[in-house]
Structure formats: structure tokens, C-alpha cells
Design an enzyme around this catalytic site. Structure first.
Site, short mmCIF file in Angstrom:
data_model
loop_
_atom_site.label_atom_id
_atom_site.label_comp_id
_atom_site.label_asym_id
_atom_site.label_seq_id
_atom_site.Cartn_x
_atom_site.Cartn_y
_atom_site.Cartn_z
N LYS A 70 1.07 -1.15 -0.09
CA LYS A 70 -0.04 -0.06 -0.08
C LYS A 70 0.83 1.21 -0.17
O LYS A 70 1.84 1.29 0.98
CB LYS A 70 -0.79 -0.08 1.21
O1 G3P Z 1 -9.38 2.22 4.34
C1 G3P Z 1 -9.29 3.33 4.52
C2 G3P Z 1 -9.36 3.72 6.26
O2 G3P Z 1 -8.48 2.81 6.82
C3 G3P Z 1 -9.85 4.92 6.54
O3 G3P Z 1 -11.06 4.90 7.09
O4 G3P Z 1 -12.55 5.38 8.54
O5 G3P Z 1 -10.35 6.17 8.98
O6 G3P Z 1 -11.53 7.18 7.38
P1 G3P Z 1 -11.28 5.91 8.03
#
Ligand code: G3P
Length: 219
Positions: free
Chosen positions: A87
């Protein structure tokens, strides 16, 4: 549509795997830190543990932001297991690195994508996955699902093979809307996946079926 779980929590990954609908896992440095996983060896061992649980792709994020170190970290991660997807953040050095990994047959996930232009660049560099963060766009009153729709149109116009991995999914409606728009993959928390199970008519219908069965059997 593939379902990935967005966590580094092994208990939740096992629960999703046991459900039989899990296609992979995504992690990021914040999710690893949330589980208390720090230090190079612990991080590497944690990725190996995740790969032992799941059958599909496991995204492991580089920490470096310069080209040479992204390549070094990415090659170490990719060598851990064929399931590993490196990633890489959507930055100039990251795009160069994705192009390099792509030429070496190493799978990549271009992360922190918030615009159609960024997604176009990721596809041109040969990313395996592109991760538009729909929840974080919604958080700033911007249309996260609209971005999925734009990327789908652009990729279909030119036949790009990069898979659209809708990320930062927060709830079941995000999953359903991403499915309608043709996202190849969604990654979200276990709670959003389990919420797809729920409908009050399913619960009341099942209760009625069981009660009728018991009555007919004279119980
Ligand atoms: O896959 C991306 C993710 O980890 C971010 O999610 O909920 O932190 O915006 P969030």
C-alpha cells in the site's frame, strides 16, 4: 464485489473469515497502532499472522515517503507472502514506486485517494487497486460516492484494469451504494458488514416460522 475488512484486529479478521464472505484485509499505520503493534519485527509478524488467517489479498502500508525507501520497504513486505499488496500513498514518489512495483509484478494499493485525477494517475502507473476514501470525503461535506462513480466512468472509458477499492466505508448503505456504482471492492469495519444481515421482517418472520413449527409439533 469483493469484501475486504479494514482492520488489524485479528479477532475481527477471524470472525469475518469464519462468515465465509471475506476476500481480503486492508490495514494502515493508524489501524496497526490502534492494536498496539509497534516496532519492525512486531509489524512484520502481525502481517504474517493476518496472511495465515485470510485467503485473499492483504494490504500492508509503507511508512516511507521517498522513492528509494518506499521501494525497499515494499519489497520486504511483498516477500512476506504472495497475499501481500504493497500500500503506497498517493504522492509523486508513490506513483513512481507503483510504476516500479507494477513492472516487477508486485501488487499495489494506491491509498489516500480523494480525486478522480489522482485515481487516473494511479491507474496509469499500473496500481492493482486504487483506494478512494469515501467516508472522509463525506466528513467534509463532499460527495464520496460521486467520486466512486467518476472513477468507474473513467476506468471503463479506457479499460483500465486497476480495481476500485472503496475505502473509508463507514456503514451498510456505503456498501450498497458502492455495489450499485460498480466498485470492485469495498473495505470497511466488521460492524458495517454484519449490519447487512439485519432486517426486522427477517427477525419477526423467523420468530413466526419457529412458533408455527412448535405449535404444529404440539410443543
Ligand atoms: O481504508 C481506509 C480507512 O482505513 C480509512 O478509514 O474510517 O479512518 O476514514 P477511516
Amino acid at each position: 464485489m469483493k469484501f475486504f475488512i479494514d482492520t488489524a484486529n485479528l479477532v475481527q479478521i477471524r470472525e469475518a473469515q469464519d462468515l465465509g464472505v471475506l476476500d481480503g484485509v486492508t490495514t494502515n499505520p493508524s489501524l496497526m497502532a490502534k492494536e498496539g503493534i509497534t516496532g519492525h519485527d512486531n509489524i512484520i509478524n502481525h502481517y504474517k499472522a493476518i496472511c495465515d488467517i485470510v485467503e485473499g489479498d492483504v494490504s500492508a502500508e509503507v511508512i516511507a515517503i521517498d522513492y528509494a525507501t518506499i521501494i525497499k520497504e515494499g519489497e520486504i513486505l511483498a516477500a512476506l507472502n504472495p497475499k501481500i499488496v504493497v500500500k503506497v500513498p498517493m504522492i509523486k514518489e508513490g506513483i513512481r514506486a507503483i510504476k516500479y512495483f507494477s513492472s516487477k509484478g508486485i501488487k499495489t494499493n494506491c491509498t489516500l485517494v480523494f480525486s478522480a485525477g489522482q485515481a487516473l494517475l494511479a491507474a496509469k502507473a499500473g496500481a492493482t487497486y486504487v483506494s478512494p476514501f469515501i467516508g472522509r470525503l463525506d466528513d467534509i461535506s463532499t460527495d464520496g460516492l460521486g467520486l466512486i462513480s467518476d472513477i468507474r466512468l473513467i476506468y471503463d472509458n479506457y479499460g483500465f484494469q486497476t480495481q476500485i477499492l472503496a475505502a473509508s466505508v463507514r456503514h451498510p448503505m456505503h456498501i450498497i451504494d458502492c455495489a450499485k456504482l460498480g466498485a470492485d471492492v469495498m473495505t470497511g469495519p466488521l460492524s458495517a458488514i454484519l449490519a447487512l444481515l439485519k432486517h426486522p421482517l427477517t427477525d419477526s418472520g423467523l420468530q413466526q416460522f419457529l412458533a408455527d413449527h412448535a405449535k404444529a409439533a404440539g410443543q
